[in-house]
Design a protein around this motif. Structure first.
Motif, short mmCIF file in Angstrom:
data_model
loop_
_atom_site.label_atom_id
_atom_site.label_comp_id
_atom_site.label_asym_id
_atom_site.label_seq_id
_atom_site.Cartn_x
_atom_site.Cartn_y
_atom_site.Cartn_z
N SER A 6 38.47 41.43 39.15
CA SER A 6 38.84 41.08 37.77
C SER A 6 38.24 42.07 36.77
O SER A 6 38.90 42.44 35.79
N VAL A 7 37.01 42.49 37.01
CA VAL A 7 36.40 43.48 36.12
C VAL A 7 37.13 44.82 36.24
O VAL A 7 37.37 45.50 35.23
N LEU A 64 45.93 32.14 36.39
CA LEU A 64 45.91 33.22 35.40
C LEU A 64 46.15 34.58 36.06
O LEU A 64 46.81 35.44 35.48
N LEU A 65 45.61 34.78 37.25
CA LEU A 65 45.85 36.06 37.93
C LEU A 65 47.30 36.20 38.37
O LEU A 65 47.86 37.30 38.32
N VAL A 66 47.93 35.11 38.77
CA VAL A 66 49.36 35.15 39.11
C VAL A 66 50.19 35.44 37.85
O VAL A 66 51.14 36.23 37.88
N ALA A 67 49.80 34.81 36.73
CA ALA A 67 50.50 35.08 35.46
C ALA A 67 50.33 36.53 35.07
O ALA A 67 51.28 37.18 34.58
N GLU A 127 35.21 33.07 35.12
CA GLU A 127 34.37 33.45 36.25
C GLU A 127 32.89 33.44 35.90
O GLU A 127 32.05 33.26 36.79
N LEU A 128 32.56 33.64 34.66
CA LEU A 128 31.16 33.60 34.24
C LEU A 128 30.59 32.19 34.20
O LEU A 128 29.38 32.01 34.31
N VAL A 157 44.64 37.46 28.84
CA VAL A 157 44.63 36.72 30.12
C VAL A 157 43.47 37.18 30.99
O VAL A 157 42.72 36.36 31.54
N ILE A 158 43.26 38.49 31.12
CA ILE A 158 42.18 38.96 31.99
C ILE A 158 40.82 38.65 31.37
O ILE A 158 39.85 38.39 32.10
N LEU A 159 40.71 38.65 30.05
CA LEU A 159 39.46 38.24 29.41
C LEU A 159 39.18 36.77 29.68
O LEU A 159 38.03 36.39 29.93
#
Length: 133
Positions: free
Chosen positions: A63-64, A117-120, A19-20, A11-13
């Motif tokens: 995120s990083v 995705l960040l909430v998940a 974001e890129l 998910v974070i990837l």
């Protein structure tokens, strides 16, 4: 569970990859002919940051940090790191929704996907934290 940790990593990837892309951060520029024109940028671009749209770049940095934190939690197998990931993902989720303060024209579909995705990730990390206790 290892699979839930791997899902957090995936998910974070996905968040960092989104974001890129140059379609997430939005700036609306005035046009002398009438209608403003919309230009999109990567979350890592400093152009929106320079025009006082601070949230995309702050979300990208968070995120990083979350990505590195999740890698450390998986490799070190410690119990205490998931609480930090939960806090970081909640802050990043809130910050990623902040462009809506300027109006929905400053928010994009990619930005919405990043927020979701960040909430998940927040809920997945919460489950990982509860599982370790």
């Amino acid at each position: 569970m290892k699979s839930r940790k791997n899902i957090c990593l995936i998910v974070i990837l996905a968040v960092v990859i989104l974001e890129l892309l140059p379609y997430g951060a939005v700036l609306n520029f005035g046009n002398p002919d009438g209608d403003p024109f919309r230009k999109t940028f990567s979350y890592f671009s400093l152009t929106p940051f320079g025009y006082a749209n601070l949230a995309p770049f702050m979300t990208a940095v968070l995120s990083v940090v979350i990505l590195l934190h999740i890698i450390a939690a998986i490799l070190c197998k410690t119990k205490n790191l998931w609480k930090g990931i939960r806090v970081e993902s909640s802050i990043a989720g809130i910050v990623s929704f902040l462009p809506v303060v300027y109006g929905f024209e400053f928010y994009s579909g990619i930005g919405f996907a990043i927020t979701i995705l960040l909430v998940a990730l927040f809920f997945l990390s919460k489950q990982n934290e509860e599982e370790r206790q």
